[in-house]
Scaffold this active site. Structure first.
Site, PDB file in Angstrom:
ATOM      1  N   HIS A  75       3.025  -2.539   6.585  1.00  0.00           N
ATOM      2  CA  HIS A  75       2.416  -1.214   6.411  1.00  0.00           C
ATOM      3  C   HIS A  75       1.167  -1.428   5.568  1.00  0.00           C
ATOM      4  O   HIS A  75       1.275  -1.737   4.385  1.00  0.00           O
ATOM      5  CB  HIS A  75       3.359  -0.273   5.657  1.00  0.00           C
ATOM      6  CG  HIS A  75       4.680  -0.055   6.340  1.00  0.00           C
ATOM      7  ND1 HIS A  75       4.970   1.083   7.065  1.00  0.00           N
ATOM      8  CD2 HIS A  75       5.798  -0.807   6.399  1.00  0.00           C
ATOM      9  CE1 HIS A  75       6.209   1.019   7.536  1.00  0.00           C
ATOM     10  NE2 HIS A  75       6.742  -0.123   7.140  1.00  0.00           N
ATOM     11  N   PHE A  76      -0.009  -1.269   6.187  1.00  0.00           N
ATOM     12  CA  PHE A  76      -1.258  -1.501   5.451  1.00  0.00           C
ATOM     13  C   PHE A  76      -1.943  -0.198   5.015  1.00  0.00           C
ATOM     14  O   PHE A  76      -3.037  -0.221   4.451  1.00  0.00           O
ATOM     15  CB  PHE A  76      -2.215  -2.396   6.246  1.00  0.00           C
ATOM     16  CG  PHE A  76      -1.847  -3.872   6.202  1.00  0.00           C
ATOM     17  CD1 PHE A  76      -0.915  -4.369   5.291  1.00  0.00           C
ATOM     18  CD2 PHE A  76      -2.436  -4.773   7.077  1.00  0.00           C
ATOM     19  CE1 PHE A  76      -0.585  -5.724   5.251  1.00  0.00           C
ATOM     20  CE2 PHE A  76      -2.121  -6.133   7.037  1.00  0.00           C
ATOM     21  CZ  PHE A  76      -1.190  -6.612   6.124  1.00  0.00           C
ATOM     22  N   ASN A  84       2.977   4.756  10.179  1.00  0.00           N
ATOM     23  CA  ASN A  84       3.167   5.890   9.253  1.00  0.00           C
ATOM     24  C   ASN A  84       2.053   5.975   8.208  1.00  0.00           C
ATOM     25  O   ASN A  84       2.285   6.036   7.012  1.00  0.00           O
ATOM     26  CB  ASN A  84       4.552   5.830   8.579  1.00  0.00           C
ATOM     27  CG  ASN A  84       4.802   4.541   7.827  1.00  0.00           C
ATOM     28  OD1 ASN A  84       4.185   3.526   8.107  1.00  0.00           O
ATOM     29  ND2 ASN A  84       5.707   4.574   6.864  1.00  0.00           N
ATOM     30  N   HIS A 137      13.427   1.843  13.658  1.00  0.00           N
ATOM     31  CA  HIS A 137      14.009   1.926  12.308  1.00  0.00           C
ATOM     32  C   HIS A 137      15.275   2.764  12.474  1.00  0.00           C
ATOM     33  O   HIS A 137      15.209   3.975  12.692  1.00  0.00           O
ATOM     34  CB  HIS A 137      13.009   2.609  11.368  1.00  0.00           C
ATOM     35  CG  HIS A 137      13.534   2.814   9.975  1.00  0.00           C
ATOM     36  ND1 HIS A 137      12.864   2.403   8.856  1.00  0.00           N
ATOM     37  CD2 HIS A 137      14.670   3.390   9.507  1.00  0.00           C
ATOM     38  CE1 HIS A 137      13.553   2.711   7.773  1.00  0.00           C
ATOM     39  NE2 HIS A 137      14.652   3.327   8.140  1.00  0.00           N
ATOM     40  N   HIS A 184      14.608  -4.588  10.598  1.00  0.00           N
ATOM     41  CA  HIS A 184      15.294  -4.725   9.297  1.00  0.00           C
ATOM     42  C   HIS A 184      16.793  -4.377   9.326  1.00  0.00           C
ATOM     43  O   HIS A 184      17.235  -3.471   8.632  1.00  0.00           O
ATOM     44  CB  HIS A 184      14.573  -3.945   8.191  1.00  0.00           C
ATOM     45  CG  HIS A 184      14.077  -2.568   8.548  1.00  0.00           C
ATOM     46  ND1 HIS A 184      14.842  -1.631   9.198  1.00  0.00           N
ATOM     47  CD2 HIS A 184      12.875  -1.980   8.325  1.00  0.00           C
ATOM     48  CE1 HIS A 184      14.128  -0.529   9.355  1.00  0.00           C
ATOM     49  NE2 HIS A 184      12.932  -0.728   8.836  1.00  0.00           N
ATOM     50  N   ASP A 195       8.317  -6.339   6.431  1.00  0.00           N
ATOM     51  CA  ASP A 195       8.324  -4.907   6.099  1.00  0.00           C
ATOM     52  C   ASP A 195       7.532  -4.654   4.806  1.00  0.00           C
ATOM     53  O   ASP A 195       7.956  -3.877   3.946  1.00  0.00           O
ATOM     54  CB  ASP A 195       9.741  -4.348   5.993  1.00  0.00           C
ATOM     55  CG  ASP A 195       9.766  -2.821   6.058  1.00  0.00           C
ATOM     56  OD1 ASP A 195       8.710  -2.225   6.304  1.00  0.00           O
ATOM     57  OD2 ASP A 195      10.840  -2.230   5.856  1.00  0.00           O
ATOM     58  N   HIS A 253       3.701   0.456  -2.567  1.00  0.00           N
ATOM     59  CA  HIS A 253       3.435   1.675  -3.328  1.00  0.00           C
ATOM     60  C   HIS A 253       2.967   1.207  -4.702  1.00  0.00           C
ATOM     61  O   HIS A 253       3.315   0.107  -5.133  1.00  0.00           O
ATOM     62  CB  HIS A 253       4.700   2.524  -3.484  1.00  0.00           C
ATOM     63  CG  HIS A 253       5.303   2.944  -2.169  1.00  0.00           C
ATOM     64  ND1 HIS A 253       4.791   3.952  -1.404  1.00  0.00           N
ATOM     65  CD2 HIS A 253       6.365   2.461  -1.480  1.00  0.00           C
ATOM     66  CE1 HIS A 253       5.513   4.093  -0.298  1.00  0.00           C
ATOM     67  NE2 HIS A 253       6.473   3.192  -0.313  1.00  0.00           N
TER      68      HIS A 253
HETATM   69  O1  DOR Z   1      11.371   1.259   2.364  1.00  0.00           O
HETATM   70  C1  DOR Z   1      10.630   1.501   3.307  1.00  0.00           C
HETATM   71  N1  DOR Z   1       9.381   1.937   3.102  1.00  0.00           N
HETATM   72  N2  DOR Z   1      11.075   1.336   4.545  1.00  0.00           N
HETATM   73  C2  DOR Z   1      10.339   1.705   5.632  1.00  0.00           C
HETATM   74  O2  DOR Z   1      10.787   1.512   6.738  1.00  0.00           O
HETATM   75  C3  DOR Z   1       9.025   2.361   5.462  1.00  0.00           C
HETATM   76  C4  DOR Z   1       8.479   2.044   4.188  1.00  0.00           C
HETATM   77  C5  DOR Z   1       7.164   2.652   3.790  1.00  0.00           C
HETATM   78  O3  DOR Z   1       6.346   2.893   4.659  1.00  0.00           O
HETATM   79  O4  DOR Z   1       6.966   2.792   2.596  1.00  0.00           O
END
Ligand code: DOR
Length: 458
Positions: free
Chosen positions: A70-71, A102, A187, A241, A312, A316
């Protein structure tokens, strides 16, 4: 033969390394020109190059492909962006990534995909493809969308994790499964059960309760449902996952249709220890669980049930992670530590080198039908990861390129480390340092992507 008169010019020659090829480990040289592998072994003597990498003592692996990152670009670039994310990738020996939908806005339409491709042009240090999110509003358009250049396929969130992407009802999932032919990435956590159980943790504020909220049944229910629906609709699946022993037992009986991915954190961290040590930094969806699940994941690797290891990578900021649980977001960085952790597991005897290559390169190339990737062979792309299996290093937050700037493995000493990374025949990391080269990552190409009208032909 007069070698001097017949020599040709390569961009890079890799000499003296142990090369992991489809034949096993071979002490051979590798020549790369115009982004591809042009000679192996003795024939390299016919090639001269400006850049020679002395690889004695190193292993040369087909470039590591991380099929789950997730970039956060566009919309959430205070957490991560394509430049920093791919910089971390190549420093960690990763040469290609599949990026998740997302973001803000969600990646649902051709314009969203094109915006990501434009953002990656000239800023991505490794090769890339972007997932389209499958949802109720674009289900009927997915056959066209999944065939777009640069698209990694379609990703579905059955349980809400981070962001607004969700497809939890059977009727919507059926529509998504019906529309398209590429392997669908899922997922699998059951949204209804997650909603019902959130009250269990709402009051406690204890992150060690995370696996209680998003329990084994939440994962198993969703995995069973999606496999059943895939069987009904004749669609191939990729379950991301996988985190429980129960899902692994179930999936082992459905390997004809389903491929399986696990993450380094589920293989390396264990509850409750990780929550005691790391607090919400260990909070991830699906959660890191107790030992018996981790043992089952390793067993599934040994048994060949697992096809792919993806990080994955879900950054954050530390500030966001400091919110009281369960208001803290789930996710941790991982793209840069994927290979160091797996090399350390190799050192610990949990993984062989051929299996590591299978799970991180040949596996993703096979599962997703990547063109020119996943093996060191003539004519394949020169995406290469050179590692020192004996190098001991300590992972530190200050090494992490991610905009979020942290790793749950800060302070961990590992044995085995990426030393040089080549992407499209260009040396982007040399002696563990990013070279001055301009980012020249390219969109990945997929074998089973055909224009819809052609793919419908008998
Ligand atoms: O813990 C997670 N965070 N699992 C995910 O599948 C998405 C992700 C996120 O985008 O932060």
């Amino acid at each position: 033969m007069n070698l001097a008169s017949s020599s040709r010019y390569a961009d890079v020659l890799i000499c003296g390394g142990t090369v992991v090829t489809p034949n096993g480990c071979e002490s051979i040289d590798v020549a790369c020109a115009a982004g591809q592998i042009v000679a192996l072994g003795d024939l390299c003597r016919l090639w001269q190059a400006d850049t020679v990498i002395e690889a004695t003592g190193l292993h040369v692996l087909p470039g590591v492909i991380d099929s789950q990152v997730h970039f956060r670009e566009p919309g959430l670039t205070h957490k991560e962006d394509i430049e920093a994310g791919t910089r971390g990738a190549v420093l960690g020996g990763v040469t290609a990534v599949f990026e998740m939908p997302n973001t803000q806005p969600l990646t649902l339409w051709q314009t969203d995909l094109q915006a990501k491709l434009d953002a990656a042009q000239g800023r991505a240090w490794c090769n890339y493809a972007f997932y389209i999110g499958g949802s109720a509003i674009n289900a009927e358009q997915l056959p066209q969308l999944e065939n777009l250049h640069g698209c990694a396929g379609v990703k579905v969130f059955m349980g809400s994790s981070f962001g607004d992407l969700l497809a939890d009802e059977d009727s919507v999932l059926r529509r998504i499964l019906h529309h398209g032919r590429r392997r669908l990435a899922v997922h699998a956590e059951d949204e209804a059960r997650l909603r019902q159980r959130r009250a269990l943790v709402e009051a406690s504020g204890e992150v060690c309760q995370h696996p209680l909220w998003r329990d084994e049944q939440s994962a198993l229910l969703a995995t069973r449902r999606i496999v059943q629906l895939a069987q009904e609709t004749g669609r191939r699946l990729h379950v991301l996952h996988v985190s429980t022993a129960e899902e692994m037992a179930f999936l082992a009986a459905h390997k004809q249709r389903v491929t399986v991915e696990v993450t380094p954190h589920h293989l390396s961290l264990v509850a409750p220890d990780c929550y005691q040590r790391l607090g919400c930094l260990a909070q991830m969806n699906p959660p890191v669980r107790e030992h018996r699940h981790q043992r089952a994941l390793w067993q599934a690797i040994a048994d060949g049930v697992v096809d792919v290891i993806g990080s994955d990578h879900a950054p954050h900021t530390l500030e966001e992670k400091a919110r009281p649980y369960p208001h803290s977001p789930s996710g941790m960085t991982g793209v840069q530590t994927l290979l160091p952790l797996l090399l350390d597991h190799l050192h610990g005897g949990r993984l062989s080198l051929p299996r590591l290559v299978d799970l991180t390169s040949a596996g993703p190339a096979r599962v997703f039908g990547l063109e020119g990737k996943g093996r060191i062979a003539l004519g394949f792309d020169a995406d290469l990861t050179l590692v020192d299996l004996r190098a001991r290093r300590t992972i530190h937050n200050h090494w992490i390129a991610s905009r979020s700037g942290w790793t749950p493995y800060d302070g961990l000493s590992v044995c085995g480390w990426p030393i040089h990374t080549l992407v499209n025949g260009q040396v982007v990391v040399r002696d563990e340092v990013l070279t001055g080269a301009i980012p020249q990552g390219r969109p990945l190409r997929f074998l089973d992507v055909l224009p819809v009208s052609q793919s419908a032909q008998p």
